[in-house]
Scaffold this motif. Structure first.
Motif, PDB file in Angstrom:
ATOM      1  N   MET A  49       1.018  -1.253  -0.020  1.00 37.29           N
ATOM      2  CA  MET A  49      -0.171  -0.293  -0.139  1.00 37.29           C
ATOM      3  C   MET A  49       0.952   1.333  -0.083  1.00 37.29           C
ATOM      4  O   MET A  49       1.695   1.390   0.729  1.00 37.29           O
ATOM      5  CB  MET A  49      -0.964  -0.114   1.027  1.00 37.29           C
ATOM      6  N   THR A  50       0.261   2.176  -0.786  1.00 39.98           N
ATOM      7  CA  THR A  50       1.287   3.294  -0.962  1.00 39.98           C
ATOM      8  C   THR A  50       0.854   4.739  -0.187  1.00 39.98           C
ATOM      9  O   THR A  50      -0.448   4.415   0.237  1.00 39.98           O
ATOM     10  CB  THR A  50       1.474   3.553  -2.442  1.00 39.98           C
ATOM     11  N   ASP A  51       1.548   5.681  -0.390  1.00 45.60           N
ATOM     12  CA  ASP A  51       0.855   6.985   0.502  1.00 45.60           C
ATOM     13  C   ASP A  51       0.378   7.928  -0.747  1.00 45.60           C
ATOM     14  O   ASP A  51       1.003   7.902  -1.731  1.00 45.60           O
ATOM     15  CB  ASP A  51       1.773   7.569   1.356  1.00 45.60           C
ATOM     16  N   MET A  52      -0.547   8.612  -0.521  1.00 46.79           N
ATOM     17  CA  MET A  52      -0.986   9.702  -1.370  1.00 46.79           C
ATOM     18  C   MET A  52      -0.989  11.080  -0.412  1.00 46.79           C
ATOM     19  O   MET A  52      -0.789  11.208   0.693  1.00 46.79           O
ATOM     20  CB  MET A  52      -2.213   9.484  -1.617  1.00 46.79           C
ATOM     21  N   LEU A  53      -0.723  12.374  -1.245  1.00 47.32           N
ATOM     22  CA  LEU A  53      -0.369  13.552  -0.987  1.00 47.32           C
ATOM     23  C   LEU A  53      -1.811  14.194  -1.259  1.00 47.32           C
ATOM     24  O   LEU A  53      -2.118  14.186  -2.561  1.00 47.32           O
ATOM     25  CB  LEU A  53       0.796  14.153  -1.860  1.00 47.32           C
ATOM     26  N   VAL A  54      -2.147  15.222  -0.404  1.00 49.01           N
ATOM     27  CA  VAL A  54      -3.345  15.992  -0.625  1.00 49.01           C
ATOM     28  C   VAL A  54      -2.927  17.504  -0.513  1.00 49.01           C
ATOM     29  O   VAL A  54      -2.170  17.911   0.680  1.00 49.01           O
ATOM     30  CB  VAL A  54      -4.409  15.728   0.293  1.00 49.01           C
ATOM     31  N   LYS A  55      -3.289  18.461  -1.292  1.00 48.69           N
ATOM     32  CA  LYS A  55      -3.204  19.706  -1.248  1.00 48.69           C
ATOM     33  C   LYS A  55      -4.372  20.238  -0.317  1.00 48.69           C
ATOM     34  O   LYS A  55      -5.433  20.510  -1.015  1.00 48.69           O
ATOM     35  CB  LYS A  55      -3.065  20.417  -2.451  1.00 48.69           C
ATOM     36  N   LEU A  56      -4.067  20.708   0.914  1.00 41.90           N
ATOM     37  CA  LEU A  56      -5.092  21.402   1.685  1.00 41.90           C
ATOM     38  C   LEU A  56      -5.556  22.336   1.325  1.00 41.90           C
ATOM     39  O   LEU A  56      -6.630  22.906   1.397  1.00 41.90           O
ATOM     40  CB  LEU A  56      -4.680  21.084   3.014  1.00 41.90           C
ATOM     41  N   TYR A  57      -4.677  23.299   0.748  1.00 41.49           N
ATOM     42  CA  TYR A  57      -5.250  24.731   0.180  1.00 41.49           C
ATOM     43  C   TYR A  57      -6.283  24.632  -0.972  1.00 41.49           C
ATOM     44  O   TYR A  57      -6.771  25.551  -1.606  1.00 41.49           O
ATOM     45  CB  TYR A  57      -4.168  25.551  -0.351  1.00 41.49           C
ATOM     46  N   ILE A 104      -0.837  13.710   4.323  1.00 37.56           N
ATOM     47  CA  ILE A 104      -0.415  12.431   3.564  1.00 37.56           C
ATOM     48  C   ILE A 104      -1.467  11.657   3.960  1.00 37.56           C
ATOM     49  O   ILE A 104      -1.867  11.528   5.481  1.00 37.56           O
ATOM     50  CB  ILE A 104       0.885  12.058   4.087  1.00 37.56           C
ATOM     51  N   ILE A 105      -2.057  10.928   3.193  1.00 36.29           N
ATOM     52  CA  ILE A 105      -2.939   9.565   3.431  1.00 36.29           C
ATOM     53  C   ILE A 105      -2.119   8.431   3.357  1.00 36.29           C
ATOM     54  O   ILE A 105      -1.520   8.315   2.434  1.00 36.29           O
ATOM     55  CB  ILE A 105      -4.205   9.472   2.464  1.00 36.29           C
ATOM     56  N   GLY A 106      -1.680   7.930   4.547  1.00 37.56           N
ATOM     57  CA  GLY A 106      -0.937   6.577   4.758  1.00 37.56           C
ATOM     58  C   GLY A 106      -1.755   5.495   4.368  1.00 37.56           C
ATOM     59  O   GLY A 106      -2.526   5.020   4.539  1.00 37.56           O
ATOM     60  N   ALA A 107      -0.759   4.530   3.532  1.00 36.12           N
ATOM     61  CA  ALA A 107      -1.219   3.214   3.318  1.00 36.12           C
ATOM     62  C   ALA A 107      -2.439   3.295   2.782  1.00 36.12           C
ATOM     63  O   ALA A 107      -3.383   2.392   3.441  1.00 36.12           O
ATOM     64  CB  ALA A 107      -1.037   2.311   4.550  1.00 36.12           C
ATOM     65  N   VAL A 108      -2.813   3.701   1.745  1.00 33.88           N
ATOM     66  CA  VAL A 108      -3.985   3.957   1.185  1.00 33.88           C
ATOM     67  C   VAL A 108      -4.738   2.414   0.595  1.00 33.88           C
ATOM     68  O   VAL A 108      -3.847   1.684   0.053  1.00 33.88           O
ATOM     69  CB  VAL A 108      -4.451   4.892  -0.104  1.00 33.88           C
ATOM     70  N   GLY A 109      -5.909   2.192   0.553  1.00 31.14           N
ATOM     71  CA  GLY A 109      -6.264   1.259   0.084  1.00 31.14           C
ATOM     72  C   GLY A 109      -7.011   1.536  -1.311  1.00 31.14           C
ATOM     73  O   GLY A 109      -6.376   1.402  -2.220  1.00 31.14           O
ATOM     74  N   PRO A 110      -8.085   2.197  -1.198  1.00 33.38           N
ATOM     75  CA  PRO A 110      -8.671   2.777  -2.610  1.00 33.38           C
ATOM     76  C   PRO A 110      -8.342   4.028  -3.065  1.00 33.38           C
ATOM     77  O   PRO A 110      -8.816   5.177  -2.907  1.00 33.38           O
ATOM     78  CB  PRO A 110     -10.436   2.685  -2.166  1.00 33.38           C
ATOM     79  N   ALA A 111      -7.147   3.869  -3.740  1.00 32.09           N
ATOM     80  CA  ALA A 111      -6.479   5.242  -4.345  1.00 32.09           C
ATOM     81  C   ALA A 111      -7.570   6.010  -5.322  1.00 32.09           C
ATOM     82  O   ALA A 111      -7.406   7.314  -5.147  1.00 32.09           O
ATOM     83  CB  ALA A 111      -5.155   4.919  -5.219  1.00 32.09           C
ATOM     84  N   ASP A 112      -8.237   5.469  -5.961  1.00 28.13           N
ATOM     85  CA  ASP A 112      -9.165   6.081  -6.954  1.00 28.13           C
ATOM     86  C   ASP A 112     -10.298   7.107  -6.246  1.00 28.13           C
ATOM     87  O   ASP A 112     -10.497   8.007  -6.727  1.00 28.13           O
ATOM     88  CB  ASP A 112     -10.011   5.199  -7.883  1.00 28.13           C
ATOM     89  N   PHE A 113     -10.625   6.477  -5.018  1.00 28.01           N
ATOM     90  CA  PHE A 113     -11.516   7.116  -3.963  1.00 28.01           C
ATOM     91  C   PHE A 113     -10.930   8.569  -3.584  1.00 28.01           C
ATOM     92  O   PHE A 113     -11.582   9.628  -3.754  1.00 28.01           O
ATOM     93  CB  PHE A 113     -11.893   6.559  -2.804  1.00 28.01           C
ATOM     94  N   TYR A 114      -9.819   8.657  -3.207  1.00 27.10           N
ATOM     95  CA  TYR A 114      -9.087   9.443  -2.496  1.00 27.10           C
ATOM     96  C   TYR A 114      -8.713  10.620  -3.823  1.00 27.10           C
ATOM     97  O   TYR A 114      -8.844  11.861  -3.429  1.00 27.10           O
ATOM     98  CB  TYR A 114      -7.692   9.100  -1.877  1.00 27.10           C
ATOM     99  N   GLU A 115      -8.273  10.169  -4.885  1.00 25.43           N
ATOM    100  CA  GLU A 115      -8.056  10.985  -6.104  1.00 25.43           C
ATOM    101  C   GLU A 115      -9.414  11.748  -6.402  1.00 25.43           C
ATOM    102  O   GLU A 115      -9.264  12.926  -6.574  1.00 25.43           O
ATOM    103  CB  GLU A 115      -7.485  10.229  -7.338  1.00 25.43           C
ATOM    104  N   GLY A 172      -8.493  15.056  -4.771  1.00 26.45           N
ATOM    105  CA  GLY A 172      -7.469  15.158  -5.700  1.00 26.45           C
ATOM    106  C   GLY A 172      -6.093  14.786  -5.287  1.00 26.45           C
ATOM    107  O   GLY A 172      -5.029  15.089  -5.584  1.00 26.45           O
ATOM    108  N   ALA A 173      -6.181  13.774  -4.255  1.00 32.10           N
ATOM    109  CA  ALA A 173      -4.954  13.151  -3.807  1.00 32.10           C
ATOM    110  C   ALA A 173      -4.337  12.525  -4.760  1.00 32.10           C
ATOM    111  O   ALA A 173      -4.763  11.983  -5.932  1.00 32.10           O
ATOM    112  CB  ALA A 173      -5.350  12.074  -2.735  1.00 32.10           C
ATOM    113  N   THR A 174      -2.693  12.555  -4.764  1.00 34.73           N
ATOM    114  CA  THR A 174      -1.884  11.975  -5.809  1.00 34.73           C
ATOM    115  C   THR A 174      -0.956  10.965  -4.902  1.00 34.73           C
ATOM    116  O   THR A 174      -0.406  11.336  -3.907  1.00 34.73           O
ATOM    117  CB  THR A 174      -1.295  13.031  -6.447  1.00 34.73           C
ATOM    118  N   ILE A 175      -0.676   9.766  -5.687  1.00 32.39           N
ATOM    119  CA  ILE A 175       0.251   8.897  -5.103  1.00 32.39           C
ATOM    120  C   ILE A 175       1.715   9.621  -4.999  1.00 32.39           C
ATOM    121  O   ILE A 175       2.195  10.161  -5.959  1.00 32.39           O
ATOM    122  CB  ILE A 175       0.254   7.707  -6.167  1.00 32.39           C
TER     123      ILE A 175
END
Length: 157
Positions: free
Chosen positions: A1-9, A124-135, A139-142
């Motif tokens: 499982m990978t992490d994702m980055l989110v721009k909070l602004y 950072i969203i740690g160890a994501v499962g459903p990456a498509d959901f967060y994207e 707008g989260a990116t791997i």
């Protein structure tokens, strides 16, 4: 499982998500300390002991960094932030019976807006499962080469 980055602004607004949940009689709110004795067993039953450890930490924050979704005074979902590391979102989950109502998106955005209100620019969203959901929702990116990141060496036995 990978992490994702989110721009909070650059987050979508939270209010339409909350309104959509209210139309379904679902309440999204910050947990308070007395909720702990209901939330911990629910997370243990529906998810994992690893998540219980993280949720317990979120209940030690002031204010508590746990967001809850309830229906008819029963817990149906949760989202936490800053449990394993500073600026991390998670864990979060919605019970199987309550999925498909947008509750996960509302919880995710509530927690992310809370991170932003606490001074963070990125999360950072740690160890994501459903990456498509967060994207889709925020707008989260791997983050390349982020497996296992902060979870390296996690005891499993």
């Amino acid at each position: 499982m990978t992490d994702m980055l989110v721009k909070l602004y650059n987050l979508p607004p939270l209010e339409p998500q909350i309104a959509h949940q209210n139309q379904q009689a679902i309440t999204i709110r910050r947990a308070i300390t007395p909720d702990r004795h209901h939330v911990i067993p629910w997370v243990r039953e529906h998810f994992s002991e690893f998540w219980v450890d993280e949720v317990e930490i979120a209940f030690t924050r002031q204010p508590v960094s746990v967001w809850l979704a309830t229906l008819d005074d029963s817990l149906i979902g949760f989202a936490c932030w800053e449990t394993t590391a500073r600026g991390f979102l998670g864990p979060m989950g919605v019970g199987e019976a309550a999925r498909g109502k947008g509750t996960g998106a509302a919880l995710l955005l509530a927690a992310l807006h809370d991170l932003r209100a606490n001074g963070y620019v990125y999360a950072i969203i740690g160890a994501v499962g459903p990456a498509d959901f967060y994207e889709k929702v925020c707008g989260a990116t791997i983050i390349p080469d982020s497996t296992p990141a902060g979870y390296a060496g996690l005891l499993r036995k």
